[in-house]
Write an enzyme that holds these catalytic residues in place. Structure first.
Site, PDB file in Angstrom:
ATOM      1  N   TYR A 130      44.689  36.814  53.568  1.00  7.83           N
ATOM      2  CA  TYR A 130      44.098  35.475  53.563  1.00  7.83           C
ATOM      3  C   TYR A 130      44.227  34.891  52.157  1.00  7.83           C
ATOM      4  O   TYR A 130      43.766  35.501  51.185  1.00  7.83           O
ATOM      5  CB  TYR A 130      42.629  35.518  53.975  1.00  7.83           C
ATOM      6  CG  TYR A 130      42.037  34.135  54.120  1.00  7.83           C
ATOM      7  CD1 TYR A 130      42.073  33.479  55.338  1.00  7.83           C
ATOM      8  CD2 TYR A 130      41.480  33.477  53.030  1.00  7.83           C
ATOM      9  CE1 TYR A 130      41.556  32.199  55.481  1.00  7.83           C
ATOM     10  CE2 TYR A 130      40.972  32.198  53.151  1.00  7.83           C
ATOM     11  CZ  TYR A 130      41.010  31.560  54.383  1.00  7.83           C
ATOM     12  OH  TYR A 130      40.519  30.285  54.504  1.00  7.83           O
ATOM     13  N   GLN A 192      38.238  31.076  61.522  1.00  8.86           N
ATOM     14  CA  GLN A 192      39.159  31.166  62.652  1.00  8.86           C
ATOM     15  C   GLN A 192      40.418  31.953  62.303  1.00  8.86           C
ATOM     16  O   GLN A 192      40.987  32.657  63.143  1.00  8.86           O
ATOM     17  CB  GLN A 192      39.515  29.772  63.179  1.00  8.86           C
ATOM     18  CG  GLN A 192      40.178  28.835  62.180  1.00  8.86           C
ATOM     19  CD  GLN A 192      39.189  27.986  61.414  1.00  8.86           C
ATOM     20  OE1 GLN A 192      38.052  28.389  61.192  1.00  8.86           O
ATOM     21  NE2 GLN A 192      39.622  26.803  60.995  1.00  8.86           N
ATOM     22  N   ASN A 215      35.748  31.371  51.358  1.00  6.89           N
ATOM     23  CA  ASN A 215      34.400  30.816  51.274  1.00  6.89           C
ATOM     24  C   ASN A 215      33.427  31.639  52.112  1.00  6.89           C
ATOM     25  O   ASN A 215      33.772  32.689  52.653  1.00  6.89           O
ATOM     26  CB  ASN A 215      34.399  29.341  51.688  1.00  6.89           C
ATOM     27  CG  ASN A 215      34.850  29.141  53.135  1.00  6.89           C
ATOM     28  OD1 ASN A 215      34.849  30.066  53.944  1.00  6.89           O
ATOM     29  ND2 ASN A 215      35.239  27.923  53.465  1.00  6.89           N
ATOM     30  N   SER A 238      33.219  33.989  41.652  1.00  5.58           N
ATOM     31  CA  SER A 238      33.741  34.685  40.488  1.00  5.58           C
ATOM     32  C   SER A 238      32.708  34.751  39.365  1.00  5.58           C
ATOM     33  O   SER A 238      31.777  33.944  39.297  1.00  5.58           O
ATOM     34  CB  SER A 238      35.000  33.983  39.990  1.00  5.58           C
ATOM     35  OG  SER A 238      35.667  34.763  39.025  1.00  5.58           O
ATOM     36  N   GLN A 260      35.902  30.831  33.893  1.00  3.41           N
ATOM     37  CA  GLN A 260      35.266  31.278  35.127  1.00  3.41           C
ATOM     38  C   GLN A 260      34.487  30.146  35.776  1.00  3.41           C
ATOM     39  O   GLN A 260      34.533  29.959  36.994  1.00  3.41           O
ATOM     40  CB  GLN A 260      34.316  32.448  34.845  1.00  3.41           C
ATOM     41  CG  GLN A 260      35.024  33.750  34.549  1.00  3.41           C
ATOM     42  CD  GLN A 260      35.969  34.141  35.668  1.00  3.41           C
ATOM     43  OE1 GLN A 260      35.574  34.262  36.815  1.00  3.41           O
ATOM     44  NE2 GLN A 260      37.229  34.358  35.326  1.00  3.41           N
ATOM     45  N   HIS A 263      36.074  27.698  38.344  1.00  2.77           N
ATOM     46  CA  HIS A 263      36.466  28.151  39.675  1.00  2.77           C
ATOM     47  C   HIS A 263      35.634  27.503  40.776  1.00  2.77           C
ATOM     48  O   HIS A 263      36.144  27.114  41.819  1.00  2.77           O
ATOM     49  CB  HIS A 263      36.295  29.665  39.788  1.00  2.77           C
ATOM     50  CG  HIS A 263      37.495  30.448  39.355  1.00  2.77           C
ATOM     51  ND1 HIS A 263      38.683  30.420  40.035  1.00  2.77           N
ATOM     52  CD2 HIS A 263      37.666  31.309  38.323  1.00  2.77           C
ATOM     53  CE1 HIS A 263      39.548  31.220  39.435  1.00  2.77           C
ATOM     54  NE2 HIS A 263      38.961  31.765  38.393  1.00  2.77           N
ATOM     55  N   GLU A 328      32.163  41.416  37.637  1.00  2.00           N
ATOM     56  CA  GLU A 328      33.537  41.419  38.151  1.00  2.00           C
ATOM     57  C   GLU A 328      34.519  41.543  36.987  1.00  2.00           C
ATOM     58  O   GLU A 328      35.413  42.381  36.988  1.00  2.00           O
ATOM     59  CB  GLU A 328      33.777  40.126  38.925  1.00  2.00           C
ATOM     60  CG  GLU A 328      35.193  39.960  39.440  1.00  2.00           C
ATOM     61  CD  GLU A 328      35.436  38.564  40.009  1.00  2.00           C
ATOM     62  OE1 GLU A 328      36.433  38.396  40.728  1.00  2.00           O
ATOM     63  OE2 GLU A 328      34.632  37.640  39.713  1.00  2.00           O
ATOM     64  N   HIS A 329      34.380  40.675  36.007  1.00  2.00           N
ATOM     65  CA  HIS A 329      35.210  40.699  34.792  1.00  2.00           C
ATOM     66  C   HIS A 329      34.307  40.953  33.585  1.00  2.00           C
ATOM     67  O   HIS A 329      33.270  40.300  33.446  1.00  2.00           O
ATOM     68  CB  HIS A 329      35.915  39.366  34.575  1.00  2.00           C
ATOM     69  CG  HIS A 329      36.713  38.877  35.746  1.00  2.00           C
ATOM     70  ND1 HIS A 329      36.243  37.928  36.633  1.00  2.00           N
ATOM     71  CD2 HIS A 329      37.950  39.220  36.180  1.00  2.00           C
ATOM     72  CE1 HIS A 329      37.160  37.697  37.549  1.00  2.00           C
ATOM     73  NE2 HIS A 329      38.205  38.468  37.310  1.00  2.00           N
ATOM     74  N   ASP A 362      44.094  37.634  35.492  1.00  2.00           N
ATOM     75  CA  ASP A 362      44.186  36.794  36.684  1.00  2.00           C
ATOM     76  C   ASP A 362      45.620  36.641  37.154  1.00  2.00           C
ATOM     77  O   ASP A 362      45.868  36.515  38.356  1.00  2.00           O
ATOM     78  CB  ASP A 362      43.621  35.401  36.392  1.00  2.00           C
ATOM     79  CG  ASP A 362      42.129  35.312  36.672  1.00  2.00           C
ATOM     80  OD1 ASP A 362      41.568  36.261  37.246  1.00  2.00           O
ATOM     81  OD2 ASP A 362      41.525  34.291  36.291  1.00  2.00           O
ATOM     82  N   GLU A 416      24.243  75.333  65.715  1.00  2.00           N
ATOM     83  CA  GLU A 416      24.259  73.925  66.107  1.00  2.00           C
ATOM     84  C   GLU A 416      24.194  73.747  67.621  1.00  2.00           C
ATOM     85  O   GLU A 416      24.221  72.604  68.107  1.00  2.00           O
ATOM     86  CB  GLU A 416      25.509  73.237  65.540  1.00  2.00           C
ATOM     87  CG  GLU A 416      25.493  73.167  64.011  1.00  2.00           C
ATOM     88  CD  GLU A 416      26.617  72.312  63.444  1.00  2.00           C
ATOM     89  OE1 GLU A 416      27.495  71.883  64.219  1.00  2.00           O
ATOM     90  OE2 GLU A 416      26.599  72.067  62.225  1.00  2.00           O
ATOM     91  N   HIS A 421      32.456  75.490  70.803  1.00  2.00           N
ATOM     92  CA  HIS A 421      33.042  75.595  69.465  1.00  2.00           C
ATOM     93  C   HIS A 421      33.260  77.062  69.102  1.00  2.00           C
ATOM     94  O   HIS A 421      34.322  77.459  68.622  1.00  2.00           O
ATOM     95  CB  HIS A 421      32.109  74.950  68.419  1.00  2.00           C
ATOM     96  CG  HIS A 421      32.221  73.464  68.336  1.00  2.00           C
ATOM     97  ND1 HIS A 421      31.906  72.642  69.374  1.00  2.00           N
ATOM     98  CD2 HIS A 421      32.601  72.646  67.297  1.00  2.00           C
ATOM     99  CE1 HIS A 421      32.082  71.378  69.007  1.00  2.00           C
ATOM    100  NE2 HIS A 421      32.502  71.354  67.740  1.00  2.00           N
TER     101      HIS A 421
END
Length: 437
Positions: A130, A192, A215, A238, A260, A263, A328-329, A362, A416, A421
């Site tokens: 995506y 979708q 998103n 981000s 950042q 974004h 994250e960074h 990046d 068990e 087994h």
């Protein structure tokens, strides 16, 4: 304005507030709508994709136009300039070189007592990528998702991305996809698109793993289809955290924070520094650079709500707070970054020194820019070839080896309450029983 917190004792609560900026309550309000979308695509296939594209993207789409044509792919190369093509090609080479070093190796160990153990790595059959649209085009996201899949050896890779006006896809995105070896691209976005990749439609094939940021609708859809397919992560907005001392250039640090913030209005930009004067210099530089910024309104919102400077007692305290936030960074803009590095436990990517802005990561340093957000760096890692692979255990026992462990296996099976087994071993090892075919 970028806010300065002079009392470090208040920092943990403020960092937690920022970490929680993608409110769970907000997500809950969208879940019903996303579930409806996913269910509709599962049941109605292409028809649902056409309807949702009209509803959300305000574009008239037909099933025949879902797939980007070969002519459009060819034309994309004519629609970008030579410097951009060369930058995409350089980034592609750098990213591939890095990820080729990360391919896990299958192994087999012939141990004592005729026991063979091993691990065999294989790629998934199909991967779906995506690539978000909307506020900007992201050829770098194409490369960062597609190249590890290609390096992993995934035989079929498809890409989905939201259409722009007149159903156009940004040509840089199409070129990046082709440079990464992808030519099966569909013009559909949102929840979708995730549902289509998970369940398949008449036109779009179902895949085994879905990767790529999006998103809140995309994120919730990935969460809903997880289990039917694998996913990379549930990515949030981000974020960057900079640890800097007065050896850093305040103008450069301000630019990194804004890199950042531009974004997304939910992006977080945090500076931890032991130097109060430096903190105030960065604050002033941020204000100056925001003047006439091309994305001023969006960037100012992020800075106002999720921008923060904390004046700390020491770099050691800065490392402690950074680990609490698990960014994250993380940029270590200090005189001796390698000395500070051992104190860092949780970060998606770490950028060391004054000449290593997060932007190089990046785009083309090589390591992946798809990273854990919202504190997930405490337990998660960057996207990589492993995301598109799984491993199978290899086990072989000789008749003698089985005999050696038969009693222990039977004892555990009895404990068990699983008699068959135990029988599966006893019948092979009891006296008079032939063990080998």
């Amino acid at each position: 304005m970028l806010r300065i917190l002079y009392q470090q004792t208040d920092a943990p609560s403020e960092l937690q507030r920022i970490a929680n900026r993608t409110s769970h309550d907000v997500a809950l309000t969208q879940e019903a709508a996303v579930k409806e979308i996913v269910t509709a695509v599962k049941n109605s296939g292409d028809r649902a994709l056409v309807d949702f594209t009209a509803k959300f993207d305000r574009q008239t789409l037909t099933p025949e136009k879902l797939r980007v044509s070969a002519a459009e792919l060819d034309a994309a190369y004519q629609q970008i300039d030579r410097p951009l093509l060369e930058a995409i090609q350089l980034a592609s080479r750098q990213i591939e070189a890095f990820h080729r070093q990360r391919v896990p190796k299958s192994w087999v160990q012939f141990g004592q007592n005729d026991v063979v153990l091993g691990k065999r790595y294989t790629a998934v059959d199909r991967a779906g990528l995506y690539v978000p649209g909307g506020r900007a085009a992201y050829p770098s996201t194409v490369l960062m998702n597609a190249i590890p899949a290609k390096v992993a050896g995934v035989p079929k890779i498809v890409m989905v991305t939201p259409p722009g006006p007149d159903l156009k896809i940004n040509p840089a995105v199409l070129v990046a996809a082709q440079e990464a070896g992808i030519e099966e691209i569909y013009r559909v976005g949102g929840a979708q698109a995730i549902a289509a990749l998970a369940y398949g439609t008449e036109t779009i094939p179902a895949v085994d793993v879905i990767t790529g940021p999006g998103n809140i609708f995309v994120t919730l859809a990935k969460k809903m289809v997880y289990g039917r397919v694998g996913i990379d992560s549930l990515a949030g907005p981000s974020e960057v955290l900079v640890i800097a001392d007065n050896s850093a250039n305040p103008t450069h640090v301000a630019a990194d924070l804004l890199a950042q913030a531009e974004h997304d209005p939910l992006a977080a930009a945090i500076l931890l520094t032991p130097d109060q004067e430096f903190a105030e210099q960065v604050q002033a530089a941020v204000a100056q650079q925001l003047e006439n910024h091309p994305r001023q309104e969006l960037t100012e919102k992020a800075i106002a709500h999720y921008g923060l400077v904390v004046v700390v007692d020491s770099l050691e305290k800065a490392a402690e707070l950074s680990n609490l936030f698990a960014p994250e960074h993380l940029e270590l803009e200090v005189a001796e970054p390698w000395e500070l590095l051992p104190l860092i436990r949780h970060a998606g990517a770490i950028f060391l020194g004054h000449s290593t802005p997060e932007a190089v990561g990046d785009y083309l340093a090589g390591p992946n820019h798809t990273l854990p957000t919202a504190g997930a760096a405490r337990y998660a890692s960057a996207l990589g070839v492993e995301t598109f692979m799984k491993h199978s255990s290899i086990i072989q026992y000789s008749a003698k080896a089985l005999q050696n462990v038969a009693s222990a296996v039977q004892t555990l099976a009895e404990a068990e309450g699983l008699p068959s087994h135990g029988d599966s071993v006893r019948l092979r090892t009891q006296k008079g029983q032939s063990l080998d075919p």
